[in-house]
Design an enzyme around this catalytic site. Structure first.
Site, PDB file in Angstrom:
ATOM      1  N   ARG A 254       0.844  -1.209   0.000  1.00  0.00           N
ATOM      2  CA  ARG A 254       0.000   0.000   0.000  1.00  0.00           C
ATOM      3  C   ARG A 254       0.875   1.253   0.000  1.00  0.00           C
ATOM      4  NH1 ARG A 254      -1.662   2.353   4.397  1.00  0.00           N
ATOM      5  NH2 ARG A 254      -2.026   0.446   5.587  1.00  0.00           N
TER       6      ARG A 254
ATOM      7  N   TYR B 100     -14.165  16.241 -17.454  1.00  0.00           N
ATOM      8  CA  TYR B 100     -14.624  14.864 -17.256  1.00  0.00           C
ATOM      9  C   TYR B 100     -15.667  14.849 -16.129  1.00  0.00           C
ATOM     10  CZ  TYR B 100     -14.599  10.140 -15.448  1.00  0.00           C
ATOM     11  OH  TYR B 100     -14.989   8.926 -14.971  1.00  0.00           O
TER      12      TYR B 100
ATOM     13  N   ASP C 220      -5.081  18.079 -16.454  1.00  0.00           N
ATOM     14  CA  ASP C 220      -5.440  16.708 -16.822  1.00  0.00           C
ATOM     15  C   ASP C 220      -5.100  16.534 -18.302  1.00  0.00           C
ATOM     16  OD1 ASP C 220      -6.655  14.337 -17.588  1.00  0.00           O
ATOM     17  OD2 ASP C 220      -8.373  14.606 -16.259  1.00  0.00           O
TER      18      ASP C 220
ATOM     19  N   LYS D 165      -6.198   5.145 -20.127  1.00  0.00           N
ATOM     20  CA  LYS D 165      -6.490   5.500 -21.516  1.00  0.00           C
ATOM     21  C   LYS D 165      -5.263   5.237 -22.399  1.00  0.00           C
ATOM     22  CE  LYS D 165     -10.258   6.419 -19.538  1.00  0.00           C
ATOM     23  NZ  LYS D 165     -10.443   7.518 -18.634  1.00  0.00           N
TER      24      LYS D 165
HETATM   25  N1  PLP Z   1      -9.698  12.370 -16.687  1.00  0.00           N
HETATM   26  C1  PLP Z   1     -10.280  12.213 -17.880  1.00  0.00           C
HETATM   27  C2  PLP Z   1     -10.087  13.252 -18.931  1.00  0.00           C
HETATM   28  C3  PLP Z   1     -11.057  11.078 -18.136  1.00  0.00           C
HETATM   29  O1  PLP Z   1     -11.642  10.936 -19.350  1.00  0.00           O
HETATM   30  C4  PLP Z   1     -11.227  10.116 -17.113  1.00  0.00           C
HETATM   31  C5  PLP Z   1     -12.049   8.912 -17.332  1.00  0.00           C
HETATM   32  O2  PLP Z   1     -12.732   8.779 -18.339  1.00  0.00           O
HETATM   33  C6  PLP Z   1     -10.617  10.328 -15.885  1.00  0.00           C
HETATM   34  C7  PLP Z   1      -9.847  11.459 -15.696  1.00  0.00           C
HETATM   35  C8  PLP Z   1     -10.767   9.341 -14.747  1.00  0.00           C
HETATM   36  O3  PLP Z   1      -9.950   8.258 -14.979  1.00  0.00           O
HETATM   37  P1  PLP Z   1     -10.269   6.772 -14.442  1.00  0.00           P
HETATM   38  O4  PLP Z   1     -11.463   6.284 -15.197  1.00  0.00           O
HETATM   39  O5  PLP Z   1      -9.011   6.034 -14.726  1.00  0.00           O
HETATM   40  O6  PLP Z   1     -10.561   6.891 -12.988  1.00  0.00           O
END
Ligand code: PLP
Length: 403
Positions: free
Chosen positions: A50, A103, A175, A200
């Protein structure tokens, strides 16, 4: 010091070291929860998974090499990375500024958890940097932007926002999930923290979920590790190992994702039934100029609106045969989604409308199949859904039948 190697080389070799036990070419999977101490208080740097794990460490070095930072900090999911970021830096009474187009899960994190804990947030149109300046209060601690933003790919001028946050002593987190450091370098543009959902493009095979935070600031990285340990949000060893393999082909995959997306975006733009295509690589994209300046390429994501009612958009999604109706993005398979009923469903129709996310919007994560095959699939889905003609044409035909 900047690496002398190109990103394609860094993706394969960056931050990699031979395993000291057997010199295996691929770093081993340390699938263990705990580690034996040589004596009380004497260990080999690991105690409990962890807190840290050698395979997760290897992934952190590899991502750090791509980001141009010391080792990144890796998490179980992208949202675990974001939660750790905000729990690390915000307390009750603090204020955060976030991109309005974002998101949906990030918005939910604020609405459901951080705001009830007394953190306030302003969701502003960060595509105009002046709006960030105007939203700053004495309580503001962090600005969080997503560029390109999910799902209509709105861009934010990262360097312009970084200039404002630097002047006000605020932290800027970006992000960068849609582009990754292979196509956009937020830290070089002045951001303090790069945020990735490694789920992704970084993994790229739809095999894992994961996230990372990268920064040049060692105190910030230490704080992220402490809060990760406290929340229990570290990446799992097997997911880390799979992601380590995926990263090696990141630049090569992204080159193809971009080529395919450009072809499909141009085809969509030529279709009478398509009212609007959102793709930063198109000249018609309102922020095309900024995309050319800030990004190395336009990326593999696009969205479009049909000139047709909501039901027709759903019929198109239900008629695809090669594209997969699935959430997520950035993998080899082309995925097609309806943001209003999936990723942004929780926001409600009114908020979606204010964000420009129409009920008929369709998002595509363009995969690595032949673009001609993807186009053929979309064309047959348009025909099956009865939207080979535009609404305007259909209205004209109906009128002439009446005459
Ligand atoms: N940031 C973006 C731009 C996303 O598209 C996503 C998920 O689709 C996330 C963060 C969150 O990621 P996770 O699904 O790995 O928790």
């Amino acid at each position: 010091m900047a690496s002398p190697h190109d990103i394609a080389t860094l993706a394969i070799h960056g931050g990699r070291s031979l395993d000291s036990h057997a010199s295996s070419l691929l770093f081993p999977l340390y699938q263990t929860g705990t580690f034996v101490h040589d004596a009380v208080g004497v260990d080999k740097g690991f105690s409990y998974s962890r807190v840290s794990n050698p395979t997760v460490d290897a992934l952190e070095r590899a991502i750090g090499a791509l980001e141009g930072t010391p080792p990144a900090v890796c998490f179980r999911t992208g949202l675990a990375a974001e939660s750790t970021l905000f729990f690390s830096l915000l307390k009750a009474g603090d204020h955060a500024i976030l991109s309005k187009v974002l998101y949906g899960g990030t918005i939910r994190l604020f609405r459901e958890i951080l705001e009830p804990f007394g953190v306030t947030a302003s969701f502003v149109d960060t595509s105009e940097a002046a709006n960030v300046q105007a939203a700053i209060t004495p309580q503001t601690r962090i600005v969080f932007i997503e560029s390109p933003a999910n799902p209509i790919l709105t861009l934010t001028d990262i360097a312009a926002v970084a200039e404002i946050t630097r002047r006000h002593g605020l932290l800027l987190a970006v992000d960068n999930t849609f582009l990754t450091p292979a196509l956009q370098r937020p830290l070089e543009l002045g951001a303090d923290i790069s945020v990735l959902s490694t789920t992704k493009y970084m993994d790229g095979h739809n095999a894992t979920v994961g996230g990372s935070l990268a920064t040049q600031n060692p105190e910030l990285a230490e704080r992220f590790r402490l809060i990760r340990k406290t929340l229990g949000s570290i990446q799992a060893p097997f997911e880390a190992w799979l992601t380590l393999q995926g990263i090696k082909t990141l630049p090569a995959r992204l080159r193809l994702h971009c080529e395919n997306a450009q072809q499909i975006a141009e085809w969509l733009e030529s279709q009478p039934s398509v009212a609007r295509v959102y793709y930063p690589g198109l000249r018609s994209f309102p922020q095309h100029e900024l995309a050319l300046r800030q990004q190395r390429a336009a990326g593999g994501m696009l969205s479009f609106e049909l000139d047709a009612p909501f039901e027709t958009a759903i019929a198109v999604l239900n008629s695809v045969q090669l594209c997969s109706r699935a959430e997520s993005l950035g993998g080899l398979e082309t995925l097609i989604t309806h943001p209003a009923s999936t990723t942004h469903a929780d926001l409600g129709a009114e908020t979606r409308a204010a964000l420009g996310i129409s009920e008929g919007l369709i998002r595509i994560s363009v995969g690595l199949e032949s673009p001609a095959d993807i186009i053929a699939d979309l064309a047959q889905a348009f025909a099956a859904a009865g939207c080979a003609l535009s609404c305007a044409q259909r209205a004209q035909e109906a009128a002439s039948e009446v005459r």
